[in-house]
Enzyme design. Structure first.
Site, PDB file in Angstrom:
ATOM      1  N   GLU A 122       0.991  -1.148  -0.060  1.00  0.00           N
ATOM      2  CA  GLU A 122      -0.109  -0.230   0.034  1.00  0.00           C
ATOM      3  C   GLU A 122       0.936   1.325   0.017  1.00  0.00           C
ATOM      4  O   GLU A 122       0.532   2.246  -0.681  1.00  0.00           O
ATOM      5  CB  GLU A 122      -0.959  -0.023   1.157  1.00  0.00           C
ATOM      6  N   ASP A 132       3.470  -4.634  -5.352  1.00  0.00           N
ATOM      7  CA  ASP A 132       3.693  -5.963  -4.860  1.00  0.00           C
ATOM      8  C   ASP A 132       5.397  -5.888  -4.617  1.00  0.00           C
ATOM      9  O   ASP A 132       6.017  -6.324  -3.497  1.00  0.00           O
ATOM     10  CB  ASP A 132       3.419  -7.231  -5.729  1.00  0.00           C
TER      11      ASP A 132
HETATM   12 ZN    ZN Z   1      -2.737  -2.528  -4.696  1.00  0.00          ZN
END
Ligand code: ZN
Length: 636
Positions: free
Chosen positions: A484, A547
């Site tokens: 995030e 990621d």
């Molecule tokens: Zn995301």
């Protein structure tokens, strides 16, 4: 927090970890897991979400039996929940719904449309454009008006004219015919033909999912007169009537659509009226009874592969949650989320931000100037964990007439919500509001607020548990938190500043360098095979960058809190959080519409970028998980 028992630690001995980490960790579970009939998939996120739903449905069933609920908002939510469960009462809404859509029969030309437009908008009819207020991406302290294209029947423009798309449209048409016949609407064939024709013409001018994924390109300010000249109705009058005064500009999210709007509509009002009638009926008919909910689920089930509709309690809970999510999230958080866990997670978040800063300070491909701005973005990032202290103001307005049918209540609530949202246009944005409620099993970065939200419900195993090892928590929630934070620096986030505004804070050279790295990430994922279908590297690039940054920063944080960490545990839990079993229809659908890559590659492709992964498991050339050093991509 309860442990998640469905994804137990049994490795699959049919594959070597060195060849396929994901299947080694999750294969055994996937082999035996059964996808519930009402779901398109099971595992990981979905199991947790299901668990929270079951818990809350029990809570609602118990609350329903109480004579008095002290919390006024919760009491309204429970009343709505009970309304959904009363199938006989729901049936009373049919005549009101039929009355609503019969008005569309009179729209045969532009003049009639123009004179009724305000009414149609205020009463939640399906219009040939979408319109409303949203946060201004160039000044996140303010709201702006946005006009955009409407949704299509198929999930993406690329599906039109394909065999798969035609088969789905066939299912849609036969479902609509059944519904139209059942409610007694004549000329169903003609209505359906016009609907499909309008939708097909729309599909040629609206954005594809790949185009929407580049969300900075959705910000196109037009002055009102210019936007007005592209429409066949008076935008200025409409805005005056709705908002009392004109803003300086309107944001056009899909310019190609607006350029072609007049052509779409000219001489096609009867087609539009059929399309709007069918879509308005379809989106509301499920409220009328369980029988209609079942009839109207045929198309969505064909898309997802689900075999049955959700049971009525789950449906009632979800519909209630659609309107009262923050009320439910606070109730859930207060009862099921501990202070100890909250403190622990806050320390993990700070640790992750620290790692990010540390990595930025040592970055070798950015200039000092750009690094300083990036660190400012981290220093000002707002962290929201668990659930908000109080519900947002908008909920106070959500009062409905209890003696009405469910359908009429939903209409009432939608109207209140849209009026409230429009009333914000000339007001200041409140940055303390949450975009996800506490009972949501998910997490997010909001670029307009430069904030990250981790609702109470995601803070469970395998993501996070006080009973798990530190390594497992960093391989789970640590990577999610890092993910995030990374959205602040993905291909979209990188174009927005610490205040949440679109603003280029990079030197040209640095940005070019970043774009080269972005290209590498697109290339790494583009065309990967998933059971005969291909991953779209461009559509998924922002999530893949996130990621990548998530694993990088979580690994670094873990090294700091536990220098002798067992990285095997870290990577195994990282693979475990992506554990999922999907129906083939759903898997294929997601490859076209989802900005997230498939879980299999989020685990298997991403770990190959990290030297630590090779060291932890002694991966060598010849192993299928091996990627030559020069092909490994690390961005942040
Ligand atoms: Zn995301």
């Amino acid at each position: 927090m309860s442990e998640n028992n469905s994804v137990k630690h049994k490795f699959n001995d049919k594959v070597r970890l060195e060849d396929d980490l994901y299947s080694y960790v999750n294969g055994k579970w996937i082999e035996s897991a059964v996808i519930p009939d009402d779901l398109p998939c099971t595992g990981g996120f979905i199991d947790l979400s299901d668990g929270v739903e079951k818990l809350m449905i029990d809570e609602f069933d118990n609350l329903s039996k109480q004579n008095k609920i002290d919390d006024e908002l919760l009491s309204r939510a429970v009343k709505l929940y009970k309304k959904v469960l009363d199938d006989e009462d729901r049936k009373k809404g049919l005549s009101a719904l039929l009355d609503k859509i019969s008005l569309l029969d009179d729209i045969k030309d532009n003049a009639y449309f123009r004179s009724h437009l305000y009414y149609l908008y205020d009463n939640n009819y399906v219009l040939p454009f979408s319109f409303g207020t949203s946060i201004d991406s160039k000044d996140a302290t303010k709201y702006c008006l946005t006009i955009s294209s409407p949704s299509l029947i198929l999930p993406d423009t690329t599906m039109y004219g394909t065999d798969g798309g035609n088969a789905l449209l066939g299912i849609y048409k036969s479902m609509i015919k059944t519904i139209l016949d059942k409610v007694g609407i004549k000329d169903s064939d003609d209505l359906i033909a016009k609907t499909i024709s309008f939708d097909e013409r729309l599909s040629k001018i609206v954005k594809s999912n790949e185009e929407w994924a580049d969300y900075i390109k959705s910000y196109n300010p037009y002055d009102i007169s210019k936007a007005c000249s592209l429409l066949d109705w008076n935008l200025k009058d409409f805005i005056y009537a709705r908002f009392g005064r004109l803003p300086e500009q309107i944001i056009v999210a899909d310019p190609r659509f607006l350029d072609n709007y007049k052509e779409l509509m000219e001489g096609h009002y009867e087609e539009f009226s059929a399309w709007s009638k069918v879509l308005t009926l379809y989106s509301n008919i499920g409220y009328i009874s369980e029988e209609f909910r079942e009839l109207s689920s045929v198309y969505s089930n064909a898309l997802s592969g689900a075999k049955a509709i959700t049971n009525i309690n789950k449906y009632a809970y979800r519909l209630t949650n659609r309107f009262y999510s923050e009320v439910i999230g606070i109730y859930y958080g207060k009862k099921y989320f501990g202070e100890e866990a909250k403190k622990d997670v806050i320390s993990i978040v700070h640790n992750l931000i620290e790692s990010y800063k540390h990595r930025l300070s040592n970055n070798t491909w950015l200039s000092k100037e750009t690094i300083k701005k990036a660190i400012l973005k981290l220093d000002t990032m707002i962290i929201k964990i668990g659930y908000p202290d109080k519900v947002e103001d908008s909920y106070k307005h959500l009062v409905f007439s209890e003696d009405k049918s469910l359908y009429e209540i939903i209409e009432e609530l939608l109207k209140i919500r849209s009026q409230y949202s429009d009333s914000l246009l000339f007001k200041e944005v409140d940055h303390s509001q949450w975009v996800m409620s506490g009972n949501t099993v998910n997490a997010c970065y909001n670029p307009s607020f430069n904030d990250i939200t981790f609702p109470a419900a995601i803070l469970q195993a395998p993501f996070y548990s006080l009973k798990q090892s530190v390594e497992e928590n960093y391989g789970g929630i640590g990577c999610v938190i890092g993910h995030e934070i990374s959205h602040a620096f993905d291909n979209n986030g990188a174009q927005m500043d610490e205040k949440g505004n679109i603003n280029n804070w990079w030197t040209k050279e640095d940005y070019d360098h970043f774009q080269e790295k972005t290209e590498l990430m697109i290339k790494e994922f583009d065309g990967l095979d998933l059971n005969g279908n291909k991953v779209n590297g461009k559509l998924t690039v922002s999530e893949n960058i996130a990621d990548n940054g998530g694993v990088t920063s979580s690994l670094e944080s873990l090294h700091r809190v536990k220098p002798d960490a067992d990285l095997k545990l870290f990577f195994i839990n990282y693979a475990r959080i992506w554990c999922v079993k999907q129906r083939p229809e759903y898997e294929k659908l997601l490859l076209t519409v989802d900005v997230h890559g498939p879980a299999y590659y989020r685990a298997n492709m991403q770990v190959r970028n990290f030297d630590e992964f090779y060291e932890a498991f002694n991966i060598k050339e010849g192993d299928k998980m091996f990627l030559p050093k020069e092909q490994r991509v690390i961005i942040w």
